[in-house]
Design an enzyme around this catalytic site. Structure first.
Site, PDB file in Angstrom:
ATOM      1  N   SER A  89       0.804  -1.322  -0.019  1.00  0.00           N
ATOM      2  CA  SER A  89      -0.176   0.103  -0.020  1.00  0.00           C
ATOM      3  C   SER A  89       1.025   1.256  -0.136  1.00  0.00           C
ATOM      4  O   SER A  89       1.654   1.486  -1.030  1.00  0.00           O
ATOM      5  CB  SER A  89      -1.125   0.038   1.097  1.00  0.00           C
ATOM      6  OG  SER A  89      -1.996   1.045   1.097  1.00  0.00           O
ATOM      7  N   ASP A  98      10.354   5.222 -10.296  1.00  0.00           N
ATOM      8  CA  ASP A  98       9.677   6.194 -11.314  1.00  0.00           C
ATOM      9  C   ASP A  98      10.279   7.348 -11.743  1.00  0.00           C
ATOM     10  O   ASP A  98      10.482   7.723 -12.785  1.00  0.00           O
ATOM     11  CB  ASP A  98       8.225   5.918 -11.464  1.00  0.00           C
ATOM     12  CG  ASP A  98       7.453   4.688 -11.710  1.00  0.00           C
ATOM     13  OD1 ASP A  98       8.244   3.704 -11.819  1.00  0.00           O
ATOM     14  OD2 ASP A  98       6.199   4.649 -11.688  1.00  0.00           O
ATOM     15  N   LYS A 141      -0.341  -4.247  -3.452  1.00  0.00           N
ATOM     16  CA  LYS A 141      -1.617  -3.750  -3.120  1.00  0.00           C
ATOM     17  C   LYS A 141      -1.713  -2.171  -3.696  1.00  0.00           C
ATOM     18  O   LYS A 141      -1.344  -1.496  -3.371  1.00  0.00           O
ATOM     19  CB  LYS A 141      -1.836  -3.749  -1.625  1.00  0.00           C
ATOM     20  CG  LYS A 141      -3.397  -3.026  -1.230  1.00  0.00           C
ATOM     21  CD  LYS A 141      -3.572  -3.169   0.376  1.00  0.00           C
ATOM     22  CE  LYS A 141      -4.937  -2.479   0.617  1.00  0.00           C
ATOM     23  NZ  LYS A 141      -4.990  -1.191   0.320  1.00  0.00           N
TER      24      LYS A 141
END
Length: 526
Positions: A297, A308, A322
């Protein structure tokens, strides 16, 4: 209400509905009457429950039946949309609130008896006189020592609303002493440890994303920077997540203005983007982020944003997977829903939610069985979901964050002696015995170098082997030479916890055999 109760009630409800449906249709057809069972308005479910209440042969518990129907309905959705009865909802919210109401202690249960590990400074227990090493015998009138009382039951007995009183009876020095303690609000810390590994490398372990995460993290990080930290190893292993806003605030500290952090979107939720504002104070730090199969999460939001944006190197094993956003829906009876309303996406567009398989709850075991925990080549990635970082590196979606640097589980040093000791919790019990023996010395140590020297002076290794032998566990010829370098840091970590250094001592000793930290120290990335 427990899951097996729900399952049983759900099954019973299904059987009852099946029988009633036949009888009701027959009766209504004969009377030429029909009811609107429009699925889009959920009327059929209400009608069935109403018919049960009005016509069923025996008395029914309406509350239990309704809860069972809700659980059965949510069971057809994703694995993270859940109904929480009042007790479970309160526990869930307490865990993430940053504080709870209770007596203010941490304890272990090494020998079927709760032993006070630490007393929270300024808390009710410290004010009442409880001390580290006290053995809790009784809570109010209930005996909990020597009765195989589950640890969560002990916690429930001691916790309670602020202002209420509880009598805790402890054994200290062979004497039983009662303490009347008035419960109060107790702060819960999410930064377990923060210290320097060398002159420039800092280590910070975060256990969850609570309401106080950002403030705790910044305080700890700034302290480490003042000590010379230029490279942070941020440990998110076993961090199951928590509040999204706290994950965003942490990401914001490391990213430049306009860098993407995360975006969310769902059928009934328009796309919402969160970008960095450029005001972060940690943009100059080299960063390594540690993750494993227990990182989920909000932990994955942070790791995904750093990966990224090519802001840090991700080290460890594939994260849980998740990628769903739960929204709380609370009811006046104290119960509530945690309903999935959107998916979150990393800056490159990845949704890292793993597939909803029939074995979803056992996915971690399947990873181990398939060899993923020990070999990077066995990691399952969805090559159809190919994305690219800001710097053009290829990453994949559809099942957790895959680390940049893979570190396998080290099973080579788990000898028979080590496994036997673990089964009987010998190391934890030994630590408790050491504290009993050296309470005044150990509890006074507040410096790690002094603690290490004290361990050497007390021949901890020899005492541990003697203690294990008394439990009937002895290493075979040559086995200890292989096991000791792996096991003794863990033994020292457990003993060190009883010093004033607490968790810091634990992780400083443990980190010596932590291969993931070792790898992270080699591969910083700004």
């Amino acid at each position: 209400m427990k899951r097996n109760t729900y399952a049983a009630v759900s099954a019973a409800l299904g059987a009852v509905i099946g029988v009633l449906a036949t009888l009701i249709v027959f009766t209504f057809v004969n009377r030429q009457k029909t009811f609107d069972g429009d699925y889009n308005r959920w009327r059929k479910l209400n009608l069935i429950l109403q018919q049960i209440q009005e016509n069923y042969v025996d008395t029914v518990d309406v509350k239990e039946l309704t809860d069972a129907a809700v659980v059965a309905a949510l069971g057809k959705l994703d694995p993270h949309s859940v109904y929480l009865p009042p007790v479970e909802l309160e526990a869930s919210e307490t865990e993430l609130s940053g504080n709870f109401e209770g007596i203010g202690i941490q304890f272990n249960v090494p020998n079927d008896t709760a032993i006070v590990l630490s007393v929270i400074p300024g808390g009710p227990s410290e004010k009442a006189g409880l001390q580290q090493g006290d053995r809790i015998i009784r809570v109010d009138a209930r005996e909990i020592a020597g009765h195989k009382t589950p640890q969560d039951s002990m916690v429930r007995l001691m916790k309670g609303p602020a202002g209420t009183k509880v009598r805790i009876t402890v054994e200290r020095g062979g004497e039983k002493i009662p303490f009347d303690i008035t419960r109060d609000k107790i702060p819960v810390h999410c930064v377990d440890a923060a210290f320097m590994l060398d002159d420039t490398t800092g280590y910070l372990r975060l256990t969850k994303f609570t309401r106080t995460t950002y403030s705790e993290f910044i305080t700890a990080a700034e302290r480490l920077k003042a000590l010379g930290m230029t490279h942070l190893i941020f440990d998110l292993r076993e961090n199951t997540g928590g509040y999204l806003d706290q994950a965003y605030l942490l990401c914001n500290e490391f990213l430049n203005k306009g860098d993407k952090v995360v975006y969310m979107e769902g059928l009934h939720r328009k796309r919402s983007d969160l970008d960095a504002d450029g005001r972060g104070k940690l943009k100059d730090l080299q960063l390594s982020v540690l993750i494993d199969e227990g990182s989920a999460s909000s932990s994955e939001i942070f790791a995904g944003a750093m990966q990224d944006n090519d802001r840090g190197v991700i080290v460890g094993r594939r994260s849980f997977g998740k990628g769903l956003v739960q929204e709380p829906v609370n009811f006046t009876d104290g119960s509530g829903l945690r309903l999935t309303v959107a998916r979150f996406y990393t800056p490159s567009g990845r949704c890292i939610q793993k597939p909803y398989t029939d074995h979803y709850a056992y996915d971690i075991y399947e990873r181990y069985a398939s060899g993923e925990m020990t070999s990077a080549d066995s990691i399952k990635v969805n090559t159809d979901e190919e994305y690219y970082t800001a710097g053009g590196r290829r990453v994949y979606g559809g099942g957790g964050i895959v680390p940049d640097v893979f570190v396998p589980i080290d099973t080579t040093k788990a000898s028979d002696f080590y496994i036997k000791c673990n089964k009987k919790a010998v190391a934890m019990r030994f630590a408790s015995a050491m504290f009993d023996r050296y309470r005044s010395e150990l509890s006074a140590i507040d410096d790690f170098d002094r603690l290490e020297a004290w361990m050497e002076s007390r021949n901890i290794e020899g005492q541990f082997l003697a203690y294990a032998a008394k439990q009937g566990i002895r290493p075979s010829e040559g086995e200890w030479s292989v096991t000791s370098e792996y096991m003794m840091p863990q033994v020292k970590a457990l003993v060190g916890r009883y010093s004033k250094l607490g968790e810091e001592a634990f992780y400083k000793f443990w980190i010596v055999v932590d291969k993931t930290v070792e790898e992270a120290r080699k591969t910083p990335r700004s």
